[in-house]
Scaffold this motif. Structure first.
Motif, PDB file in Angstrom:
ATOM      1  N   CYS A   1       0.325  -0.751   0.277  1.00  0.00           N
ATOM      2  CA  CYS A   1       0.060   0.120   0.186  1.00  0.00           C
ATOM      3  C   CYS A   1       0.801   1.349  -0.360  1.00  0.00           C
ATOM      4  CB  CYS A   1      -1.014   0.060   1.236  1.00  0.00           C
ATOM      5  SG  CYS A   1      -2.132  -0.853   0.949  1.00  0.00           S
ATOM      6  N   VAL A   2       2.066   1.128   0.883  1.00  0.00           N
ATOM      7  CA  VAL A   2       2.768   2.334   0.765  1.00  0.00           C
ATOM      8  C   VAL A   2       3.448   2.630  -0.793  1.00  0.00           C
ATOM      9  CG1 VAL A   2       5.462   3.071   1.060  1.00  0.00           C
ATOM     10  CG2 VAL A   2       2.934   1.966   3.368  1.00  0.00           C
TER      11      VAL A   2
ATOM     12  N   LEU B   1       3.559   5.441  -5.797  1.00  0.00           N
ATOM     13  CA  LEU B   1       3.460   5.580  -7.627  1.00  0.00           C
ATOM     14  C   LEU B   1       2.380   5.966  -7.465  1.00  0.00           C
ATOM     15  CD1 LEU B   1       4.288   1.647  -7.801  1.00  0.00           C
ATOM     16  CD2 LEU B   1       5.753   3.609  -8.380  1.00  0.00           C
ATOM     17  N   VAL B   2       0.796   6.093  -7.097  1.00  0.00           N
ATOM     18  CA  VAL B   2       0.044   6.660  -8.200  1.00  0.00           C
ATOM     19  C   VAL B   2       0.174   7.807  -8.403  1.00  0.00           C
ATOM     20  CG1 VAL B   2      -2.974   7.378  -7.477  1.00  0.00           C
ATOM     21  CG2 VAL B   2      -1.869   4.710  -7.082  1.00  0.00           C
TER      22      VAL B   2
ATOM     23  N   GLY C   1      -4.778   9.271  -0.186  1.00  0.00           N
ATOM     24  CA  GLY C   1      -4.965   9.301   1.188  1.00  0.00           C
ATOM     25  C   GLY C   1      -4.790   7.363   1.833  1.00  0.00           C
ATOM     26  N   ALA C   2      -6.268   7.842   0.915  1.00  0.00           N
ATOM     27  CA  ALA C   2      -6.744   5.754   1.163  1.00  0.00           C
ATOM     28  C   ALA C   2      -5.974   4.981   1.114  1.00  0.00           C
ATOM     29  CB  ALA C   2      -8.072   5.788   0.093  1.00  0.00           C
ATOM     30  N   LEU C   3      -4.746   4.752   0.188  1.00  0.00           N
ATOM     31  CA  LEU C   3      -4.074   4.389   0.436  1.00  0.00           C
ATOM     32  C   LEU C   3      -2.811   3.740   1.916  1.00  0.00           C
ATOM     33  CD1 LEU C   3      -2.886   3.860  -2.899  1.00  0.00           C
ATOM     34  CD2 LEU C   3      -3.730   1.917  -2.387  1.00  0.00           C
ATOM     35  N   SER C   4      -2.570   5.124   2.086  1.00  0.00           N
ATOM     36  CA  SER C   4      -2.217   5.116   2.792  1.00  0.00           C
ATOM     37  C   SER C   4      -2.892   4.874   4.389  1.00  0.00           C
ATOM     38  CB  SER C   4      -1.678   6.440   2.929  1.00  0.00           C
ATOM     39  OG  SER C   4      -1.191   7.947   2.456  1.00  0.00           O
TER      40      SER C   4
ATOM     41  N   VAL D   1      -1.503   2.254   7.152  1.00  0.00           N
ATOM     42  CA  VAL D   1      -1.256   2.457   8.409  1.00  0.00           C
ATOM     43  C   VAL D   1      -2.297   1.170   9.167  1.00  0.00           C
ATOM     44  CG1 VAL D   1      -2.486   3.836   9.772  1.00  0.00           C
ATOM     45  CG2 VAL D   1      -1.659   3.895   8.006  1.00  0.00           C
ATOM     46  N   GLY D   2      -3.197   1.161   8.604  1.00  0.00           N
ATOM     47  CA  GLY D   2      -4.706  -0.310   9.158  1.00  0.00           C
ATOM     48  C   GLY D   2      -3.825  -1.666   9.174  1.00  0.00           C
ATOM     49  N   CYS D   3      -2.945  -1.794   7.992  1.00  0.00           N
ATOM     50  CA  CYS D   3      -2.570  -3.143   7.836  1.00  0.00           C
ATOM     51  C   CYS D   3      -0.932  -3.720   8.638  1.00  0.00           C
ATOM     52  CB  CYS D   3      -1.921  -3.196   6.070  1.00  0.00           C
ATOM     53  SG  CYS D   3      -3.305  -3.418   5.292  1.00  0.00           S
TER      54      CYS D   3
END
Length: 432
Positions: free
Chosen positions: A18-19, A24-25, A95-98, A102-104
């Protein structure tokens, strides 16, 4: 490798993925220059907002309200710039990926249930429990939940603090033990609980917490049901015992925390009870800029911190993201004090807190002893939410495993605190 370890490995890999995706996005969608623009605009907005909020807290008059307006407008302007450049969706996706990362990461780094739980010991029910109840605590929870009748039906003797005169709770608890009580309990605030807990430690009898206070922080960290205090009484029939630590400050016990500096000075003000918001806004400018209040020095083990504006000392450390003692302590038996010091005397230092800079601004540590000195013979201290004056130097210590806490065998339990983000640990769990 156990099933739990395999699960944590995949959570760690998902966090790293996710990071990478969050980086990359923007690069793929906006290019390198677009990413630079995003970063510069976002960082500038954050800096301006924090600086304006610091001015709002440390200034009076027109400047205070101008600073508040800037703090509100800065993020709105940044969002408008992103929309104009057609980059808002990029920020939202990144932001959603970040957040997903964090959750993972929390799932990967969280302690196992065995490591997070305080050991329980089976014990027989008490024969002569003695409970002290404050009918005014928690907005009248003692009467609302009919705690006196229910406790007496379970064989407990109950003393109500309902008289017009102040009651020496410590003397009352000692008298009960002298008369044969083999368990002491409290339905009231954390400050009253600490006083009775000290007597329980002194006479080596178990201690029962009934969650009838306002916030019930100690009850929360014991895993008790804060919504229904009658469930705490289940410990009289079917209870287990936990061995927890007890903090002391100049010999006075505390179960949660002791605060020095800004918060203690504000709570001490006679106007605080009548109008909390107005009192805070009136006192903060002088307290934060050093024009009011004693000059403090904190000695945390072998480390000295000079001039902090706020110090929080807790009976075991709070979660890594909690700097105000409002969150949870996963365990109460680690045998150490938690210590947080904060010193922000300029706009630059306020902005540095965005990076969690440890140079003078913010420090978090653990120790078995902490000493707070000042340039005055006495200083105000908030001990478990109550304001008291203590002579300097103020010495805080921890008594490991001193308190035998009786809790129901069946209870909600303690929600694990969020672990600290640690790249080295995350990488090790993912690819060791």
């Amino acid at each position: 490798m156990s099933t739990s370890e395999r699960g944590q490995r995949w959570w760690a890999r998902a966090a790293i993925a996710c990071v990478v995706a969050a980086v990359l996005v923007p690069v793929v969608s906006a290019g390198v220059m677009g990413v630079v623009s995003l970063f510069v605009a976002g960082a500038a907005g954050a800096v301006v907002t924090v600086a304006a909020l610091y001015w709002f807290l440390t200034r009076i008059g027109v400047l205070r309200w101008v600073a508040l307006a800037v703090a509100v407008l800065a993020p709105i302007i940044v969002v408008a710039l992103f929309i104009r450049a057609n980059l808002l969706w990029v920020v939202l996706v990144a932001g959603a990926l970040s957040l997903c990362a964090v959750g993972c990461a929390h799932a990967a780094l969280r302690e196992s249930g065995a490591d997070a739980a305080v050991p329980e010991y089976s014990v027989p029910p008490p024969q002569r429990p003695f409970l002290i109840m404050n009918p005014r605590s928690g907005g009248g929870k003692v009467a609302k939940f009919d705690l006196v009748r229910k406790a007496e039906e379970l064989g407990a003797e109950v003393a109500l603090l309902d008289g017009p005169d102040l009651v020496d709770v410590t003397a009352l608890a000692r008298r009960a033990v002298a008369d044969g009580a083999d368990l002491l309990g409290v339905a009231g605030g954390d400050g009253t609980q600490a006083l009775v807990a000290a007597v329980a430690v002194e006479h080596d009898v178990p201690f029962l917490v009934i969650s009838a206070g306002t916030r019930n922080h100690f009850a929360m960290d014991l895993g008790l049901d804060r919504a229904d205090p009658t469930r705490s009484l289940d410990a009289l029939d079917d209870g287990v015992e936990l061995r927890t630590d007890l903090g002391t400050i100049n010999g006075r016990p505390f179960v949660n925390n002791a605060s020095f500096g800004v918060y203690a000075e504000i709570v001490r003000s006679p106007a605080y009870r009548d109008d909390k918001t107005a009192t805070v806004l009136a006192l903060l400018p002088d307290l934060l800029t050093g024009h009011r209040g004693p000059k403090l020095v904190a000695r945390i083990g072998a480390t000295a911190v000079a001039g902090p504006q706020a110090i929080l000392v807790s009976n075991n450390p709070y979660g890594s993201g909690d700097l105000a003692g409002l969150s949870r302590r996963t365990r109460l038996d680690r045998g150490v004090l938690g210590a947080v010091t904060l010193s922000v005397t300029s706009t630059r230092e306020a902005v540095n807190l965005l990076r969690r800079t440890r140079l003078r601004g913010l420090s978090q540590a653990t120790a078995v002893e902490l000493i707070v000195d000042a340039d005055t013979p006495e200083i105000p201290v908030g001990v478990d939410g109550e304001s008291v004056l203590l002579r300097t130097p103020v010495r805080c210590t921890i008594a490991p495993g001193a308190l035998r806490v009786r809790v129901p065998r069946t209870r909600p339990g303690v929600k694990p605190a969020a672990p600290t983000w640690d790249w080295a640990r995350l990488w090790e769990k993912a690819y060791r």
